[in-house]
Design a protein around this motif. Sequence first.
Motif, PDB file in Angstrom:
ATOM      1  N   ASP A 266       0.844  -1.188   0.000  1.00 57.20           N
ATOM      2  CA  ASP A 266       0.000   0.000   0.000  1.00 57.20           C
ATOM      3  C   ASP A 266       0.891   1.255   0.000  1.00 57.20           C
ATOM      4  N   VAL A 267       0.919   1.959  -1.143  1.00 58.47           N
ATOM      5  CA  VAL A 267       1.875   3.058  -1.341  1.00 58.47           C
ATOM      6  C   VAL A 267       1.654   4.205  -0.355  1.00 58.47           C
ATOM      7  N   ILE A 268       0.396   4.547  -0.102  1.00 59.89           N
ATOM      8  CA  ILE A 268       0.126   5.662   0.810  1.00 59.89           C
ATOM      9  C   ILE A 268       0.684   5.349   2.199  1.00 59.89           C
ATOM     10  N   PHE A 269       0.406   4.118   2.656  1.00 58.68           N
ATOM     11  CA  PHE A 269       0.915   3.699   3.964  1.00 58.68           C
ATOM     12  C   PHE A 269       2.451   3.757   3.970  1.00 58.68           C
ATOM     13  N   LEU A 270       3.064   3.206   2.924  1.00 63.85           N
ATOM     14  CA  LEU A 270       4.535   3.129   2.887  1.00 63.85           C
ATOM     15  C   LEU A 270       5.170   4.522   2.868  1.00 63.85           C
ATOM     16  N   ASN A 271       4.556   5.452   2.129  1.00 72.07           N
ATOM     17  CA  ASN A 271       5.107   6.814   2.063  1.00 72.07           C
ATOM     18  C   ASN A 271       5.083   7.506   3.412  1.00 72.07           C
ATOM     19  N   LEU A 272       3.937   7.378   4.081  1.00 71.10           N
ATOM     20  CA  LEU A 272       3.828   8.036   5.390  1.00 71.10           C
ATOM     21  C   LEU A 272       4.812   7.394   6.378  1.00 71.10           C
ATOM     22  N   LEU A 273       4.919   6.068   6.299  1.00 74.84           N
ATOM     23  CA  LEU A 273       5.838   5.344   7.189  1.00 74.84           C
ATOM     24  C   LEU A 273       7.271   5.844   6.972  1.00 74.84           C
ATOM     25  N   GLU A 274       7.622   6.021   5.690  1.00 78.58           N
ATOM     26  CA  GLU A 274       8.981   6.472   5.381  1.00 78.58           C
ATOM     27  C   GLU A 274       9.226   7.876   5.944  1.00 78.58           C
ATOM     28  N   GLU A 275       8.224   8.727   5.819  1.00 79.97           N
ATOM     29  CA  GLU A 275       8.336  10.086   6.355  1.00 79.97           C
ATOM     30  C   GLU A 275       8.596  10.053   7.858  1.00 79.97           C
ATOM     31  N   LEU A 276       7.795   9.230   8.548  1.00 77.82           N
ATOM     32  CA  LEU A 276       7.937   9.140  10.011  1.00 77.82           C
ATOM     33  C   LEU A 276       9.299   8.554  10.379  1.00 77.82           C
ATOM     34  N   ARG A 277       9.743   7.580   9.584  1.00 77.56           N
ATOM     35  CA  ARG A 277      11.045   6.969   9.887  1.00 77.56           C
ATOM     36  C   ARG A 277      12.183   7.965   9.656  1.00 77.56           C
ATOM     37  N   ASP A 278      12.029   8.820   8.655  1.00 75.34           N
ATOM     38  CA  ASP A 278      13.029   9.879   8.416  1.00 75.34           C
ATOM     39  C   ASP A 278      13.130  10.772   9.640  1.00 75.34           C
ATOM     40  N   LYS A 279      11.948  11.087  10.189  1.00 73.94           N
ATOM     41  CA  LYS A 279      11.889  11.934  11.380  1.00 73.94           C
ATOM     42  C   LYS A 279      12.680  11.276  12.513  1.00 73.94           C
ATOM     43  N   ILE A 280      12.406   9.990  12.703  1.00 67.74           N
ATOM     44  CA  ILE A 280      13.085   9.230  13.774  1.00 67.74           C
ATOM     45  C   ILE A 280      14.597   9.233  13.524  1.00 67.74           C
ATOM     46  N   ASP A 281      15.004   9.041  12.276  1.00 67.23           N
ATOM     47  CA  ASP A 281      16.447   9.008  11.946  1.00 67.23           C
ATOM     48  C   ASP A 281      17.101  10.325  12.353  1.00 67.23           C
ATOM     49  N   ARG A 282      16.437  11.432  12.017  1.00 71.97           N
ATOM     50  CA  ARG A 282      17.006  12.750  12.344  1.00 71.97           C
ATOM     51  C   ARG A 282      17.065  12.937  13.867  1.00 71.97           C
ATOM     52  N   MET A 283      16.005  12.508  14.535  1.00 74.71           N
ATOM     53  CA  MET A 283      15.975  12.649  16.002  1.00 74.71           C
ATOM     54  C   MET A 283      17.076  11.817  16.643  1.00 74.71           C
ATOM     55  N   ASP A 284      17.298  10.602  16.129  1.00 68.74           N
ATOM     56  CA  ASP A 284      18.356   9.758  16.691  1.00 68.74           C
ATOM     57  C   ASP A 284      19.717  10.420  16.513  1.00 68.74           C
ATOM     58  N   ALA A 285      19.924  11.051  15.365  1.00 73.57           N
ATOM     59  CA  ALA A 285      21.206  11.735  15.134  1.00 73.57           C
ATOM     60  C   ALA A 285      21.366  12.868  16.161  1.00 73.57           C
ATOM     61  N   ASP A 286      20.288  13.632  16.399  1.00 73.48           N
ATOM     62  CA  ASP A 286      20.333  14.717  17.396  1.00 73.48           C
ATOM     63  C   ASP A 286      20.607  14.167  18.791  1.00 73.48           C
ATOM     64  N   LEU A 287      19.904  13.054  19.081  1.00 75.11           N
ATOM     65  CA  LEU A 287      20.026  12.428  20.404  1.00 75.11           C
ATOM     66  C   LEU A 287      21.487  12.030  20.659  1.00 75.11           C
ATOM     67  N   LEU A 288      22.088  11.387  19.685  1.00 75.69           N
ATOM     68  CA  LEU A 288      23.480  10.933  19.850  1.00 75.69           C
ATOM     69  C   LEU A 288      24.428  12.121  19.951  1.00 75.69           C
ATOM     70  N   HIS A 289      24.132  13.159  19.174  1.00 74.23           N
ATOM     71  CA  HIS A 289      24.960  14.363  19.233  1.00 74.23           C
ATOM     72  C   HIS A 289      24.901  14.959  20.652  1.00 74.23           C
ATOM     73  N   MET A 290      23.690  15.054  21.193  1.00 77.54           N
ATOM     74  CA  MET A 290      23.520  15.618  22.543  1.00 77.54           C
ATOM     75  C   MET A 290      24.232  14.757  23.584  1.00 77.54           C
ATOM     76  N   ILE A 291      24.113  13.448  23.469  1.00 78.83           N
ATOM     77  CA  ILE A 291      24.770  12.565  24.449  1.00 78.83           C
ATOM     78  C   ILE A 291      26.281  12.742  24.363  1.00 78.83           C
ATOM     79  N   SER A 292      26.787  12.861  23.142  1.00 84.84           N
ATOM     80  CA  SER A 292      28.232  13.026  22.976  1.00 84.84           C
ATOM     81  C   SER A 292      28.692  14.371  23.557  1.00 84.84           C
ATOM     82  N   GLU A 293      27.883  15.408  23.353  1.00 84.73           N
ATOM     83  CA  GLU A 293      28.215  16.729  23.932  1.00 84.73           C
ATOM     84  C   GLU A 293      28.191  16.637  25.465  1.00 84.73           C
TER      85      GLU A 293
END
Length: 367
Positions: A266-293
């Motif tokens: 289901d393309v609509i489902f997959l697109n939204l899922l990908e968007e949300l996962r992108d969000k999570i990826d960016r947040m994880d990068a921020d999270l790791l940056h903050m922990i390292s700081e």
Amino acid sequence: MMDFQFQPLSNWGFRNSHPFIIAGPCGVESEEQIHATVRELSKYPIHLLRGGIWKPRTRPDSFQGIGSQGLLWLKDAGKENNLPVMVEVASPKHVEESLKAGIDVLWIGARTTVNPFLVQEIADALKGVDIPVMVKNPINPELELWIGAIERVYKSGVHRIAAIHRGFSAFEKTKYRNVPNWQIPIELKRRFADLPLICDPSHICGNRDMILEVSQTALDLNYDGLMIESHIDPDHALSDAKQQLIPSELGKVLEALVVRQHSTDDVIFLNLLEELRDKIDRMDADLLHMISERMKVAREIGHYKKENNMTILQVERWNEILTTRLQLGINKELTSEFILKLYELIHAESIQQQTKIMNAEKEKVKE
Ligand code: PEP
Ligand code: MN
């Protein structure tokens, strides 16, 4: 590391649909009990019948299982209702007797998986025999021991193997009889994607009330099946009385379970899922940056404490961190259990980094 190729449950030669359901009493107790239980169970969508014949019990005066005579009662009850049957084996003699009685599947119990000598003896007894084997997790939360047991069985030539997650012993009192530690089976699944994984909510819960909730969690984690204890008269069961369901209750649990799909196109489902996962990826990068700081600052404090000859651990400060962060986290809808674990990890890493700084000279002396 060996290259494993496990047979999916759909190739095991049994009737199969998702989820694969194993049900039956903790122990076979009498011919009447097993026949009555199976007759009732056969009204529900069950694929495989379980029944303990030899019960490894913690205390010597508990019911130790009915012994070999129960093998034929179980097999007969299965035949009468068109169901394959499985028993627990804890020695080569159990394997031999089960094979002789025509048992269809064997399982290795949690108290046996902990013992590599015993697992090896069982694996040796399985050489040249093509019977499916399910391996329960060891009672202690050690993934390698679980994998080791699976590996021993696999090396004996058995390729129809499944892992059963039945939870782990813990000293602390929790709402579970055996804490699930979901991250352990998840890591098993990550390493062996094609190894069928079954959840045993009965031994995780230790009571009837949470069976549905734990079963649903397992299905939501994409487990292949469930093993649920069911007895015609649980209150009078000779073992695990509190956690066994009468067959009609088991039927209700099965009906209430929501079975979700693992993949979709289901393309609509997959697109939204990908968007949300992108969000999570960016947040994880921020999270790791903050922990390292944060660790950088912790190292700075380490140098400062060293120059001023102060101890690393200052309990009042640690208490203050825990109390304030708990409150902060709870206000943000995080559980106190999670915040405690998170801060224990962060604090341990800070201490480790500061210890390294404190002892830098000593290291040089050693060299
Ligand atoms: C059982 O399945 O009844 C049993 C003894 O389980 P475990 O090995 O998980 O304790
Ligand atoms: Mn049991």
